[in-house]
Each structure stands twice: as C-alpha cells, then as structure tokens.
Design an enzyme around this catalytic site. Structure first.
Site, PDB file in Angstrom:
ATOM      1  N   LYS A  60       0.808  -1.214   0.000  1.00  0.00           N
ATOM      2  CA  LYS A  60       0.000   0.000   0.000  1.00  0.00           C
ATOM      3  C   LYS A  60       0.843   1.267   0.000  1.00  0.00           C
ATOM      4  CE  LYS A  60      -4.170  -2.093   1.785  1.00  0.00           C
ATOM      5  NZ  LYS A  60      -3.695  -3.439   2.208  1.00  0.00           N
TER       6      LYS A  60
HETATM    7  C1  PLP Z   1      -4.426  -4.477   1.875  1.00  0.00           C
HETATM    8  C2  PLP Z   1      -3.668  -5.721   1.784  1.00  0.00           C
HETATM    9  C3  PLP Z   1      -4.073  -6.767   0.943  1.00  0.00           C
HETATM   10  C4  PLP Z   1      -5.349  -6.695   0.144  1.00  0.00           C
HETATM   11  O1  PLP Z   1      -5.291  -5.736  -0.880  1.00  0.00           O
HETATM   12  P1  PLP Z   1      -6.657  -5.206  -1.534  1.00  0.00           P
HETATM   13  O2  PLP Z   1      -6.248  -4.128  -2.463  1.00  0.00           O
HETATM   14  O3  PLP Z   1      -7.484  -4.695  -0.392  1.00  0.00           O
HETATM   15  O4  PLP Z   1      -7.277  -6.367  -2.206  1.00  0.00           O
HETATM   16  C5  PLP Z   1      -3.266  -7.886   0.848  1.00  0.00           C
HETATM   17  N1  PLP Z   1      -2.136  -8.000   1.578  1.00  0.00           N
HETATM   18  C6  PLP Z   1      -1.730  -7.024   2.398  1.00  0.00           C
HETATM   19  C7  PLP Z   1      -0.488  -7.218   3.184  1.00  0.00           C
HETATM   20  C8  PLP Z   1      -2.463  -5.848   2.530  1.00  0.00           C
HETATM   21  O5  PLP Z   1      -2.047  -4.894   3.346  1.00  0.00           O
END
Ligand code: PLP
Length: 431
Positions: free
Chosen positions: A107
């Site tokens: 993210k």
């Molecule tokens: C947020 C997150 C996900 C999921 O991603 P999405 O875009 O919500 O599908 C998977 N793995 C980790 C470590 C995350 O922080």
C-alpha cells in the site's frame, strides 16, 4: 482524462476533482472514462524500462496535463524510490516483492502517489484537507507515512480495536504530527461504514475538504497498475498468470487497469482467505456481501470488497465475463500456514500470510502446468511476526523502518462503533 462514476456514467470530473472528492455522489466510485492503450514504442522498450519511467509514462495517461510534466516526473521518482524485485521462489513461480517501501506493505505505492497528488493540488490551491481512512491493518500506516508532515493535510485513521497486529498498531498510533488514530470498538467493516457515513453526512461548513484515502480513491489505484508492467519487464515474457491476494480488491483492480491498457496477461487470479464473497460470486453469479471473519491474513478480512463495484463495471455486470479474466479461490488459515511452512522448508523462501494465500491461488490455477506465474507478496513477513514465528519457527530480523516505531508510545482516541462519536470528534478537532 475524465473520470466517471460507477453510479452515474453522465457525471464527468477531472483527475484533480476525483482525487479530492475520493467518493462520487451516492457512494459511487470514480473510474477512468477510457483506458488509453500504451503506444507501440512503450512496449518495445518495456523490458529495459526502470520502474519510475514506467510510472511516469503510464501515470501520464491518467493525469493528463493536470500536473505539469516536470512535476509529475519528480512525483513518480519520489513515489517509486524503492525496489519492487521479482524473486524466483521455485520452478516457474515468482514472487513480486511489494514490501520494500517505508511501511513494508504494497500500500506504500498507492498511498505515496495519492499523498503527493493531493499535496500538489492542496498547495497549489491553498486548501486544508482532512483525510479519513478506515484500515484493516496496513492501509492506515502507509497512508499516514505518505502524508506525514505534509502541510495543509490532516489524517484521521480508523482501525478496529484488537484486530490488527502489534506492529501494525504501533505503525498506526506512533506517528504524531498531522496523524490521529481512532481506535474503534468494532471490526473493519464498521470502520469502513463510519467513514462512508461521514462522507455522506458530515457538514464541514466549508472550512476544509473531507476526503478519503482508502483504495476507493482513484489515486490509490492508478499507481497500483505500475508494478504489473514492472513485473513483466523483469520476467521479460508476456502472457503470464498473475495472482493477487485480495481483500478490498484494489490491488487487482490496478492489474486490470494495466490489462485494459494493453498489458498481455494470460489470466488473473484473486486469492482470498475464508472471506470468500468474490469466489462465491464467480461460482453462483450472485454477489452477496457478508460480515468479515478474522483470519491470519487480516489485511484481507473483508466481507464486502469496496472495489468489487469497479470490477463489476469493467466486466459489464456479468459474472461469466468477469470469470474469463479473473478466477478466484478461497483458502483457510490452515492451508495458509501449511504453505508458509512448506515453502520455507523446501525452498527457503519466507512468505507472510498474505503472500502465502497468493502463492496458493497461483498454484491452484496453474495446477502443475508449465506456464510461468507471478504472485504478489504484499507484506514483509515480520509485519506478522507472531504468525510467522509460530508457523515456520523462525524470527526474521525486523527491517529498520519497523524497528523504529516499536519503541514509541501508542497514542489513540477510543470510540464506539457509532457515527455520533466520530462526528463529535471531527467537530471538536476541526471546526
Ligand atoms: C491491503 C492488503 C491486501 C489486500 O489488498 P486489496 O487491495 O485490499 O485487495 C493484501 N495483503 C496485504 C499485506 C495488505 O495490506
């Protein structure tokens, strides 16, 4: 490029407006009006192109002339200043390690891009912006880090009390400066609902702009397409299978944007934990949201994925069409742990629980065939230290970025799962 809404195709706004509003009216989500096919020349050079150049060239298609070229180039190089290596785990199976950024989760890419876009527009227009963000773990810290110390922007993070790991909680609650953490007595979906309600109902009296930094913000999604090109560039072959461990389905939506712009991908797989709303949708043709269930891959504990609506629009509200491009499978915690254990024992590769779900999904789809496959490893294994330790029996060293916040004191404001409490907080703090 203009942006339309999932709820109203006649609404068209600029990139700036879509980024600042976050959510379109009636809880609609902004979508690019079209997908620009990347030019011939781009594909000819892709295998030698550095990540930040990919970001600049792809991003420009979405941002247009709303951010001047030289500023946008600089923005991309600031956002994409860490490695996203493709690592060979075993025969034909590759891990795209998205965890080398400042908060050690994928993210970071989206959050940093959005923060810099909003920062650019706010400073140009001399505005004050309040960002409300619900997090199931990693979003909040990536967003907080992306905005930390940015003038004119305040960030309020809502997280479910007791439902995030110790390290995640420290990352959320030790920032200070322009970042406040609200600890909600509820689950992630409650946090998400409170945020959505605030966008509908809260009266800012024109004193600031209330915006969102969840994966619902289009500026989070656009940069999440960059690394799909980068993965393919590193592998130097097109037409691979790509598996994305999915919760709110923002990460995979970035991949679908790349595919719509012409990136040849054989097939996508969305792997989930037992929060299997999308696998169920593909099996039955009916989308039935459910309350989220807690798992060891907690950043994917989502029962009503917010980006489903976007994918549904792209695939013409047709589950068969959806299934032609994306398969989706669900896995239990036990399967996840077994995968973490066996991958470490056989190949010496340490997975975090989310990456393990991704690798499970990839292997299930490939089913022993000789096609190459990439799964997205979305978090550093030390972010889920307890699970990794008890499952695999090793304690990986903490990256420096995580070490620093562990020694700091947690500071949070506790609220009940009640919109009035959020409203009171916002009024007292910002009006
Ligand atoms: C947020 C997150 C996900 C999921 O991603 P999405 O875009 O919500 O599908 C998977 N793995 C980790 C470590 C995350 O922080």
């Amino acid at each position: 490029m203009q942006y339309i809404s999932t709820k109203d195709k006649n609404l068209k706004v600029s990139f700036e407006e879509a980024v600042k509003r976050g959510l379109a009216p009636n809880r609609g989500l902004f979508m690019p009006e079209t997908y620009v096919k990347m030019p011939e020349e781009f594909w000819a050079n892709l295998f030698d192109m550095p990540l930040e150049e990919i970001g600049y060239q792809v991003g420009k298609q979405y941002v247009g002339d709303e951010i001047p070229d030289s500023d946008f180039k600089k923005l991309c190089s600031e956002v994409l200043n860490f490695d996203i290596p493709l690592v060979n785990v075993k025969d034909r199976i590759y891990s795209l390690e998205l965890f080398h950024g400042p908060t050690c989760a994928f993210k970071d890419v989206g959050a940093r891009f959005m923060a810099r876009c909003l920062g650019y527009f706010s400073s140009r227009n001399n505005e004050k912006t309040v960002i409300l963000v619900a997090t199931s773990g990693d979003t909040g810290s990536a967003v907080a880090n992306g905005f930390l110390g940015v003038d004119g922007v305040e960030v309020v993070i809502l997280y479910p009390s007791g439902k995030v790991s110790e390290i995640q909680e420290k990352q959320l609650t030790t920032n200070g400066k322009n970042i406040t953490a609200l600890e909600v007595n509820g689950v992630f979906d409650d946090c998400q609902r409170l945020v959505k309600t605030a966008f509908e109902k809260f009266d800012t009296q024109g004193k600031f702009k209330l915006t969102s930094a969840n994966s619902i913000n289009i500026a989070r999604l656009i940069p999440q397409s960059f690394y799909y090109y980068h993965a393919v560039a590193q592998l130097k072959t097109f037409d691979n299978v790509i598996c994305v461990p999915s919760g709110n389905f923002g990460n995979i939506t970035g991949g679908i944007f790349a595919w719509k712009s012409g990136l040849p991908v054989k097939h996508f797989v969305a792997a989930t934990n037992i929060n299997d709303t999308v696998p169920q949708y593909l099996a039955s043709g009916k989308y039935t949201p459910k309350p989220s269930v807690q798992t060891i891959s907690n950043a994917m504990d989502v029962g009503d994925p917010s980006n489903f609506e976007r994918l549904d629009m792209i695939f013409g509200h047709n589950s068969e069409n959806f299934g032609k491009t994306i398969s989706s499978y669900s896995f239990t915690d036990e399967q996840t742990r077994n995968k973490m254990r066996s991958t470490f024992e056989q190949y010496g590769y340490l997975l975090d629980p989310h990456g393990a779900v991704g690798m499970l999904g990839l292997e299930k789809y490939l089913n022993g065939s000789n096609i190459a496959g990439i799964f997205l490893e979305t978090a550093h294994p030390t972010k889920f230290l307890d699970t990794v330790k008890e499952t695999v029996g090793v304690s990986p060293a903490l990256p420096d970025a995580l070490k620093a916040c562990l020694n700091k004191q947690k500071v949070s404001v506790k609220i009940e799962n009640d919109y009035n409490e959020l409203k009171n907080f916002l009024q007292q703090r910002f009006l």
